[in-house]
Design a protein around this motif. Structure first.
Motif, PDB file in Angstrom:
ATOM      1  N   THR A 189       0.878  -1.176  -0.013  1.00 54.22           N
ATOM      2  CA  THR A 189      -0.051   0.185  -0.065  1.00 54.22           C
ATOM      3  C   THR A 189       1.020   1.248  -0.028  1.00 54.22           C
ATOM      4  O   THR A 189       1.840   0.904   0.284  1.00 54.22           O
ATOM      5  N   GLU A 190       0.160   2.350  -0.152  1.00 53.39           N
ATOM      6  CA  GLU A 190       1.043   3.744  -0.310  1.00 53.39           C
ATOM      7  C   GLU A 190       1.588   4.130   1.148  1.00 53.39           C
ATOM      8  O   GLU A 190       2.706   4.559   1.014  1.00 53.39           O
ATOM      9  N   ASP A 191       0.946   3.683   1.962  1.00 50.26           N
ATOM     10  CA  ASP A 191       1.423   4.081   3.521  1.00 50.26           C
ATOM     11  C   ASP A 191       2.304   3.100   4.009  1.00 50.26           C
ATOM     12  O   ASP A 191       2.768   3.232   5.163  1.00 50.26           O
ATOM     13  N   SER A 192       2.576   2.270   3.148  1.00 49.47           N
ATOM     14  CA  SER A 192       3.299   0.990   3.723  1.00 49.47           C
ATOM     15  C   SER A 192       4.790   1.325   4.012  1.00 49.47           C
ATOM     16  O   SER A 192       5.324   1.958   3.043  1.00 49.47           O
ATOM     17  N   ALA A 193       5.634   0.686   4.816  1.00 46.89           N
ATOM     18  CA  ALA A 193       7.228   0.901   4.957  1.00 46.89           C
ATOM     19  C   ALA A 193       7.837  -0.036   3.745  1.00 46.89           C
ATOM     20  O   ALA A 193       7.223  -0.849   3.246  1.00 46.89           O
ATOM     21  N   GLU A 194       9.050   0.544   3.286  1.00 50.40           N
ATOM     22  CA  GLU A 194       9.807   0.118   2.454  1.00 50.40           C
ATOM     23  C   GLU A 194      10.389  -1.404   2.919  1.00 50.40           C
ATOM     24  O   GLU A 194      10.411  -1.657   4.201  1.00 50.40           O
ATOM     25  N   ILE A 195      10.603  -2.430   1.959  1.00 48.00           N
ATOM     26  CA  ILE A 195      11.016  -3.696   2.635  1.00 48.00           C
ATOM     27  C   ILE A 195      12.605  -3.336   2.775  1.00 48.00           C
ATOM     28  O   ILE A 195      13.355  -3.127   1.604  1.00 48.00           O
ATOM     29  N   GLU A 196      13.188  -3.738   3.892  1.00 45.33           N
ATOM     30  CA  GLU A 196      14.655  -3.597   4.191  1.00 45.33           C
ATOM     31  C   GLU A 196      15.732  -4.227   3.085  1.00 45.33           C
ATOM     32  O   GLU A 196      16.779  -3.776   2.904  1.00 45.33           O
ATOM     33  N   ILE A 197      15.469  -5.583   2.941  1.00 46.51           N
ATOM     34  CA  ILE A 197      16.555  -6.054   2.080  1.00 46.51           C
ATOM     35  C   ILE A 197      16.813  -5.639   0.609  1.00 46.51           C
ATOM     36  O   ILE A 197      17.742  -5.824   0.082  1.00 46.51           O
TER      37      ILE A 197
END
Length: 99
Positions: free
Chosen positions: A87-95
């Motif tokens: 979703t737009e308000d979701s955090a990015e995936i760190e890897i």
């Protein structure tokens, strides 16, 4: 087969030029367990990567390639690939941040 736990669902990320371009749209590509369904993939991503909210999951089954060694033919293993849209308000995936 025994029940699949959420940490067994995602096997590894797929790093290709096409998947890297899709990351600008918050779409991430993973190699997943062949028996995992979309709801299992969604649950695994949200549990493994904190702060992520999955909007949709697209899956595709990939047949094994035919290989030849000498005069004998064989096939590589079947795989399953999943494209996860956040979703737009979701955090990015760190890897994927350092790539």
């Amino acid at each position: 087969m025994a029940s699949i736990q959420y940490y067994d669902v995602i096997l590894k990320p797929i790093i290709t030029e096409k998947s890297m371009n899709a990351m600008s749209e918050k779409k991430y590509t993973f190699l997943v367990h062949p028996e995992a369904n979309k709801s299992m993939i969604k649950e695994a991503v949200e549990k493994m990567f904190s702060g992520t909210k999955v909007a949709s999951v697209n899956t595709m089954n990939l047949e094994g390639k035919t290989k030849r060694r000498g005069m004998t033919y064989g096939k590589t293993a079947k795989t399953k690939k999943a494209i996860v849209k956040l979703t737009e308000d979701s955090a990015e995936i760190e890897i994927f941040e350092g790539l």
